[in-house]
Design an enzyme around this catalytic site. Structure first.
Site, PDB file in Angstrom:
ATOM      1  N   GLY A 179       0.763  -1.156  -0.086  1.00 56.38           N
ATOM      2  CA  GLY A 179      -0.073   0.192  -0.013  1.00 56.38           C
ATOM      3  C   GLY A 179       0.868   1.314  -0.018  1.00 56.38           C
ATOM      4  O   GLY A 179       2.183   1.112   0.346  1.00 56.38           O
ATOM      5  N   CYS A 180       0.175   2.406  -0.187  1.00 62.39           N
ATOM      6  CA  CYS A 180       1.141   3.554  -0.431  1.00 62.39           C
ATOM      7  C   CYS A 180       1.606   4.113   1.166  1.00 62.39           C
ATOM      8  O   CYS A 180       2.887   4.379   0.978  1.00 62.39           O
ATOM      9  CB  CYS A 180       0.203   4.779  -0.832  1.00 62.39           C
ATOM     10  SG  CYS A 180      -1.174   5.063  -0.011  1.00 62.39           S
ATOM     11  N   TYR A 181       0.774   3.834   2.065  1.00 60.71           N
ATOM     12  CA  TYR A 181       1.304   4.543   3.395  1.00 60.71           C
ATOM     13  C   TYR A 181       2.353   3.303   3.764  1.00 60.71           C
ATOM     14  O   TYR A 181       3.555   3.865   4.233  1.00 60.71           O
ATOM     15  CB  TYR A 181       0.223   4.231   4.247  1.00 60.71           C
ATOM     16  CG  TYR A 181      -0.720   5.384   4.387  1.00 60.71           C
ATOM     17  CD1 TYR A 181      -0.458   6.830   4.368  1.00 60.71           C
ATOM     18  CD2 TYR A 181      -2.342   5.384   4.234  1.00 60.71           C
ATOM     19  CE1 TYR A 181      -1.204   7.800   4.345  1.00 60.71           C
ATOM     20  CE2 TYR A 181      -3.075   6.153   4.103  1.00 60.71           C
ATOM     21  CZ  TYR A 181      -2.695   7.533   4.156  1.00 60.71           C
ATOM     22  OH  TYR A 181      -3.484   8.663   4.096  1.00 60.71           O
TER      23      TYR A 181
END
Length: 367
Positions: free
Chosen positions: A170-172
């Site tokens: 995921g981006c985070y």
């Protein structure tokens, strides 16, 4: 090359990156609600590009396709069944793979098998029970899960290059892990006192219509969400535990900010005994000295989303906290590129034996 879910933001960025990739021809794109339309009808900036019309996944005839790789940019809980079907339909079935593995013959490298790069959360968590706990639904591809390689490129490069299925982070988690894994591995920070304050542009919430994402709801405002229970928490902790070689628990709070794309994380860490912020920075510099897409900024330059917008770059820096035993790590990425589609292309390059940077050397856009 195929893209499943090409009408979303991550799908569109995949098209943007791949349409000029020197080793790629896009021959398949799917989109359920937009099936039958050219992608230029949805994203006019692709007008004039020679791209296939969008079709429904149900209309894809996998055995008849000659694809090297497929990107799955589908909603969570959708990829599992699609990927199971894809693996059964292509040249080497899952059963044949299991038999081959008993002969120490890795089926992931069998010629004719489609390489699969999944951008959803469906295969990121190695523990399927954790997936069911955090995503509130049964994992329906348990037999495939052990074959998925976590796609944090800078840390799992060798495994990715040999994989058939890669689960992109995921981006985070991408931003947090790039900053924290070297520090935990070097034991220069304490693993049970990490606070991640994360902020992302609205594109991170996807393209589907949601009242909370309307312009008047997000403009001139910022708000936290997923407080204390965001789905990226177990993913971050899973990989930090690998680096630390023990369990790690974090505090993580994401915020939605009124910008289209970009992500900034301010991470508060406690120093191990005898460590300083300068030593933390030196650890990051040594780790990423030869990485093409990760840069530790000089002096006291603070990372900002404008430094990475539209690029596959990640920038970070370390600052001394007023409290002597603490430091502040700041990291910025573009959530749609390094945090999603760009990292996926980076992984595809490795899986197909191409130079890792191919098609990804665009300079950031500013202003």
């Amino acid at each position: 090359m195929g893209i499943l879910g090409a009408s979303g933001y991550t799908g569109a960025d995949l098209v943007r990156l791949l349409v000029r990739h020197p080793n790629v021809e896009i021959v398949l794109m799917t989109a359920e609600r937009k099936a039958g339309q050219p992608i230029s009808a949805i994203f006019p900036h692709f007008h004039g590009d020679d791209l296939p019309d969008l079709i429904s996944i149900d209309d894809v005839e996998w055995p008849a396709l000659d694809l090297d790789a497929v990107f799955c940019a589908l909603p969570h809980a959708t990829s599992q069944q699609v990927i199971m079907g894809m693996m059964h339909a292509t040249k080497h079935s899952l059963l044949e793979e299991l038999v081959a593995e008993t002969r120490a013959d890795l089926a992931s490298q069998a010629p004719g098998d489609i390489k699969i790069i999944d951008l959803s959360a469906d295969f990121r968590l190695r523990d399927t029970a954790q997936y069911e706990q955090w995503y509130g639904r049964e994992h329906t591809a348990i037999s495939v899960q052990p074959k998925a390689v976590y796609g944090l490129t800078e840390w799992y490069r060798d495994d990715i290059s040999k994989a058939r299925l890669v689960a992109c982070p995921g981006c985070y988690p991408t931003a947090a892990l790039l900053a924290l894994m070297p520090l935990l591995k070097a034991q220069v920070i304490v693993g049970d006192d990490i606070i991640i304050d994360a902020k992302s542009g609205v594109s991170g919430a996807g393209r589907s219509l949601k009242e909370q994402n309307l312009f008047v709801e997000v403009s001139e405002a910022m708000h936290p969400y997923g407080l204390g229970a965001h789905r990226h928490m177990p993913e971050i902790e899973q990989e930090l535990a690998v680096a630390a070689e023990r369990s790690v628990s974090i505090s993580f709070t994401p915020h939605l900010v009124p910008m289209n794309r970009g992500e900034l994380e301010t991470i508060y860490v406690k120093l191990s005994e005898g460590q300083t912020a300068d030593l933390l920075k030196r650890t990051l510099e040594n780790t990423y000295a030869h990485e093409p897409f990760v840069q530790v900024l000089s002096d006291t330059t603070a990372p900002a989303t404008r430094m990475v917008r539209g690029s596959n770059q990640c920038v970070m820096n370390v600052f001394a906290d007023r409290q002597a035993d603490r430091a502040i790590v700041v990291v910025a990425i573009d959530n749609l590129v390094k945090g999603s589609s760009g990292q996926a292309v980076q992984n595809m390059n490795l899986m197909l034996g191409l130079d890792e940077t191919t098609g990804l050397m665009q300079a950031p856009m500013f202003p």
